[in-house]
Design a protein around this motif. Structure first.
Motif, mmCIF file in Angstrom:
data_model
loop_
_atom_site.group_PDB
_atom_site.id
_atom_site.type_symbol
_atom_site.label_atom_id
_atom_site.label_comp_id
_atom_site.label_asym_id
_atom_site.label_seq_id
_atom_site.Cartn_x
_atom_site.Cartn_y
_atom_site.Cartn_z
ATOM 1 N N MET A 1 0.839 -1.185 0.000
ATOM 2 C CA MET A 1 0.000 0.000 0.000
ATOM 3 C C MET A 1 0.879 1.241 0.000
ATOM 4 O O MET A 1 1.860 1.338 0.725
ATOM 5 C CB MET A 1 -0.895 -0.027 1.237
ATOM 6 N N ALA A 2 0.544 2.209 -0.826
ATOM 7 C CA ALA A 2 1.323 3.444 -0.930
ATOM 8 C C ALA A 2 1.120 4.299 0.315
ATOM 9 O O ALA A 2 0.080 4.243 0.967
ATOM 10 C CB ALA A 2 0.905 4.218 -2.165
ATOM 11 N N ASP A 3 2.147 5.079 0.637
ATOM 12 C CA ASP A 3 2.027 6.002 1.763
ATOM 13 C C ASP A 3 0.987 7.065 1.447
ATOM 14 O O ASP A 3 0.910 7.568 0.327
ATOM 15 C CB ASP A 3 3.368 6.689 2.048
ATOM 16 N N ILE A 4 0.205 7.399 2.445
ATOM 17 C CA ILE A 4 -0.801 8.447 2.301
ATOM 18 C C ILE A 4 -0.133 9.773 2.631
ATOM 19 O O ILE A 4 0.481 9.914 3.687
ATOM 20 C CB ILE A 4 -1.994 8.193 3.240
ATOM 21 N N LYS A 5 -0.245 10.742 1.728
ATOM 22 C CA LYS A 5 0.371 12.047 1.952
ATOM 23 C C LYS A 5 -0.670 12.993 2.532
ATOM 24 O O LYS A 5 -1.775 13.108 2.004
ATOM 25 C CB LYS A 5 0.933 12.604 0.652
ATOM 26 N N TYR A 6 -0.299 13.639 3.623
ATOM 27 C CA TYR A 6 -1.216 14.564 4.274
ATOM 28 C C TYR A 6 -0.423 15.644 4.998
ATOM 29 O O TYR A 6 0.753 15.450 5.326
ATOM 30 C CB TYR A 6 -2.119 13.828 5.277
ATOM 31 N N GLU A 7 -1.080 16.766 5.194
ATOM 32 C CA GLU A 7 -0.487 17.860 5.967
ATOM 33 C C GLU A 7 -1.565 18.397 6.897
ATOM 34 O O GLU A 7 -2.646 18.796 6.441
ATOM 35 C CB GLU A 7 -0.001 18.978 5.051
ATOM 36 N N ILE A 8 -1.276 18.366 8.187
ATOM 37 C CA ILE A 8 -2.212 18.930 9.154
ATOM 38 C C ILE A 8 -2.023 20.445 9.116
ATOM 39 O O ILE A 8 -0.996 20.961 9.531
ATOM 40 C CB ILE A 8 -1.989 18.362 10.562
ATOM 41 N N ILE A 9 -3.013 21.137 8.586
ATOM 42 C CA ILE A 9 -2.956 22.591 8.432
ATOM 43 C C ILE A 9 -3.250 23.276 9.766
ATOM 44 O O ILE A 9 -2.590 24.240 10.133
ATOM 45 C CB ILE A 9 -3.978 23.070 7.369
ATOM 46 N N GLU A 10 -4.263 22.751 10.484
ATOM 47 C CA GLU A 10 -4.648 23.352 11.759
ATOM 48 C C GLU A 10 -5.199 22.269 12.676
ATOM 49 O O GLU A 10 -6.062 21.493 12.282
ATOM 50 C CB GLU A 10 -5.726 24.412 11.527
ATOM 51 N N LYS A 11 -4.671 22.228 13.901
ATOM 52 C CA LYS A 11 -5.218 21.329 14.920
ATOM 53 C C LYS A 11 -6.326 22.092 15.630
ATOM 54 O O LYS A 11 -6.081 23.103 16.273
ATOM 55 C CB LYS A 11 -4.128 20.906 15.900
ATOM 56 N N ILE A 12 -7.549 21.604 15.504
ATOM 57 C CA ILE A 12 -8.705 22.326 16.027
ATOM 58 C C ILE A 12 -9.044 21.896 17.441
ATOM 59 O O ILE A 12 -9.290 22.730 18.301
ATOM 60 C CB ILE A 12 -9.904 22.159 15.086
ATOM 61 N N GLY A 13 -9.060 20.600 17.699
ATOM 62 C CA GLY A 13 -9.379 20.158 19.045
ATOM 63 C C GLY A 13 -9.265 18.661 19.219
ATOM 64 O O GLY A 13 -9.409 17.897 18.280
ATOM 65 N N GLN A 14 -8.990 18.276 20.472
ATOM 66 C CA GLN A 14 -8.907 16.869 20.852
ATOM 67 C C GLN A 14 -10.169 16.507 21.621
ATOM 68 O O GLN A 14 -10.542 17.206 22.561
ATOM 69 C CB GLN A 14 -7.672 16.641 21.710
#
Length: 73
Positions: A1-14
């Motif tokens: 399986m290929a790596d999923i590319k992502y960028e967390i632009i903003e952490k909104i809440g946990q």
């Protein structure tokens, strides 16, 4: 399986943390360089591994907010 590319632009809440240290979070994420979407899913402590989640457009998030506001807890 290929790596999923992502960028967390903003952490909104946990929302929560499991006994194993994984956290359920709402974030704004760009997947594969696309326009960022709101994303709700579980993450490991380093944000290298993720669980299944759901992505929402701004319009879908607004509708979800309206639906949640109608719930009496």
């Amino acid at each position: 399986m290929a790596d999923i590319k992502y960028e967390i632009i903003e952490k909104i809440g946990q929302l929560s943390e499991s006994s194993k240290g994984w956290t359920k979070e709402l974030n704004l994420i760009s997947w594969s360089g696309r326009e960022p979407k709101y994303d709700l899913r579980d993450w490991d402590s380093e944000h290298n591994k993720m669980g299944k989640g759901v992505t929402l457009t701004v319009e879908e998030l607004k509708k979800l907010k309206d639906v949640l506001n109608e719930i009496e807890l």
